[in-house]
Design a protein around this motif. Structure first.
Motif, PDB file in Angstrom:
ATOM      1  N   GLY A   1     -61.998  24.292  47.243  1.00  0.00           N
ATOM      2  CA  GLY A   1     -62.375  25.609  46.735  1.00  0.00           C
ATOM      3  C   GLY A   1     -62.263  25.699  45.223  1.00  0.00           C
ATOM      4  O   GLY A   1     -63.127  26.278  44.557  1.00  0.00           O
ATOM      5  N   VAL A   2     -61.219  25.115  44.658  1.00  0.00           N
ATOM      6  CA  VAL A   2     -61.045  25.112  43.202  1.00  0.00           C
ATOM      7  C   VAL A   2     -62.157  24.312  42.534  1.00  0.00           C
ATOM      8  O   VAL A   2     -62.723  24.739  41.519  1.00  0.00           O
ATOM      9  CB  VAL A   2     -59.656  24.545  42.822  1.00  0.00           C
ATOM     10  CG1 VAL A   2     -59.555  24.278  41.328  1.00  0.00           C
ATOM     11  CG2 VAL A   2     -58.563  25.488  43.280  1.00  0.00           C
TER      12      VAL A   2
ATOM     13  N   ILE B   1     -65.192  23.693  43.728  1.00  0.00           N
ATOM     14  CA  ILE B   1     -66.448  24.442  43.864  1.00  0.00           C
ATOM     15  C   ILE B   1     -66.493  25.598  42.868  1.00  0.00           C
ATOM     16  O   ILE B   1     -67.526  25.854  42.238  1.00  0.00           O
ATOM     17  CB  ILE B   1     -66.632  24.939  45.315  1.00  0.00           C
ATOM     18  CG1 ILE B   1     -66.909  23.749  46.232  1.00  0.00           C
ATOM     19  CG2 ILE B   1     -67.738  25.974  45.412  1.00  0.00           C
ATOM     20  CD1 ILE B   1     -66.898  24.091  47.709  1.00  0.00           C
ATOM     21  N   SER B   2     -65.378  26.284  42.694  1.00  0.00           N
ATOM     22  CA  SER B   2     -65.322  27.389  41.727  1.00  0.00           C
ATOM     23  C   SER B   2     -65.606  26.892  40.317  1.00  0.00           C
ATOM     24  O   SER B   2     -66.338  27.529  39.555  1.00  0.00           O
ATOM     25  CB  SER B   2     -63.957  28.064  41.769  1.00  0.00           C
ATOM     26  OG  SER B   2     -63.722  28.631  43.022  1.00  0.00           O
ATOM     27  N   ARG B   3     -65.031  25.772  39.963  1.00  0.00           N
ATOM     28  CA  ARG B   3     -65.247  25.204  38.629  1.00  0.00           C
ATOM     29  C   ARG B   3     -66.713  24.830  38.425  1.00  0.00           C
ATOM     30  O   ARG B   3     -67.285  25.071  37.363  1.00  0.00           O
ATOM     31  CB  ARG B   3     -64.344  23.982  38.429  1.00  0.00           C
ATOM     32  CG  ARG B   3     -64.528  23.279  37.116  1.00  0.00           C
ATOM     33  CD  ARG B   3     -64.172  24.163  35.953  1.00  0.00           C
ATOM     34  NE  ARG B   3     -64.322  23.404  34.717  1.00  0.00           N
ATOM     35  CZ  ARG B   3     -64.534  23.932  33.553  1.00  0.00           C
ATOM     36  NH1 ARG B   3     -64.599  25.231  33.419  1.00  0.00           N
ATOM     37  NH2 ARG B   3     -64.662  23.190  32.495  1.00  0.00           N
TER      38      ARG B   3
ATOM     39  N   ILE C   1     -69.278  26.217  39.873  1.00  0.00           N
ATOM     40  CA  ILE C   1     -70.030  27.468  39.742  1.00  0.00           C
ATOM     41  C   ILE C   1     -69.867  28.047  38.337  1.00  0.00           C
ATOM     42  O   ILE C   1     -70.836  28.510  37.737  1.00  0.00           O
ATOM     43  CB  ILE C   1     -69.599  28.479  40.823  1.00  0.00           C
ATOM     44  CG1 ILE C   1     -70.069  27.996  42.200  1.00  0.00           C
ATOM     45  CG2 ILE C   1     -70.139  29.869  40.529  1.00  0.00           C
ATOM     46  CD1 ILE C   1     -69.518  28.795  43.357  1.00  0.00           C
ATOM     47  N   VAL C   2     -68.651  28.013  37.800  1.00  0.00           N
ATOM     48  CA  VAL C   2     -68.418  28.526  36.446  1.00  0.00           C
ATOM     49  C   VAL C   2     -69.214  27.707  35.436  1.00  0.00           C
ATOM     50  O   VAL C   2     -69.844  28.259  34.534  1.00  0.00           O
ATOM     51  CB  VAL C   2     -66.911  28.523  36.113  1.00  0.00           C
ATOM     52  CG1 VAL C   2     -66.676  28.725  34.619  1.00  0.00           C
ATOM     53  CG2 VAL C   2     -66.186  29.582  36.915  1.00  0.00           C
TER      54      VAL C   2
ATOM     55  N   SER D   1     -70.429  31.109  32.933  1.00  0.00           N
ATOM     56  CA  SER D   1     -69.531  32.265  32.931  1.00  0.00           C
ATOM     57  C   SER D   1     -68.307  31.991  32.064  1.00  0.00           C
ATOM     58  O   SER D   1     -67.932  30.850  31.825  1.00  0.00           O
ATOM     59  CB  SER D   1     -69.082  32.550  34.362  1.00  0.00           C
ATOM     60  OG  SER D   1     -68.086  33.537  34.392  1.00  0.00           O
TER      61      SER D   1
ATOM     62  N   GLY E   1     -65.445  32.671  33.050  1.00  0.00           N
ATOM     63  CA  GLY E   1     -64.378  32.378  34.000  1.00  0.00           C
ATOM     64  C   GLY E   1     -63.593  33.621  34.368  1.00  0.00           C
ATOM     65  O   GLY E   1     -64.021  34.741  34.098  1.00  0.00           O
ATOM     66  N   PRO E   2     -62.456  33.443  34.953  1.00  0.00           N
ATOM     67  CA  PRO E   2     -61.694  34.579  35.461  1.00  0.00           C
ATOM     68  C   PRO E   2     -61.103  35.468  34.379  1.00  0.00           C
ATOM     69  O   PRO E   2     -60.692  36.576  34.650  1.00  0.00           O
ATOM     70  CB  PRO E   2     -60.582  33.932  36.285  1.00  0.00           C
ATOM     71  CG  PRO E   2     -60.466  32.556  35.757  1.00  0.00           C
ATOM     72  CD  PRO E   2     -61.825  32.174  35.261  1.00  0.00           C
TER      73      PRO E   2
END
Length: 60
Positions: A28-29, A31-33, A35-36, A41, A43-44
């Motif tokens: 998940g981490v 995949i999130s990276r 996507i960013v 983006s 990021g968070p």
């Protein structure tokens, strides 16, 4: 390596479950990276930065 012991005693089963959950979380981490990076983006921290800028300018 640990999957051959997943049906063993409670310690091996617990270790298997925890390891499997770690793998899922790490995927998940990653995949999130991706996507960013793909979306460009900020990021968070994007929403936090915008909130702190509003607070410092008195717009809150």
């Amino acid at each position: 390596m640990i999957s051959k012991h997943k049906g063993g005693n409670v310690n091996f089963r617990a270790s298997y479950i925890f390891s499997a959950n770690d793998v899922i979380a790490n995927i998940g981490v990653i995949i999130s990276r991706v996507i960013v990076l793909w979306t460009g983006s900020q990021g968070p921290t994007w929403s936090s930065a915008s909130s702190s800028q509003q607070l410092s300018s008195g717009a809150a």
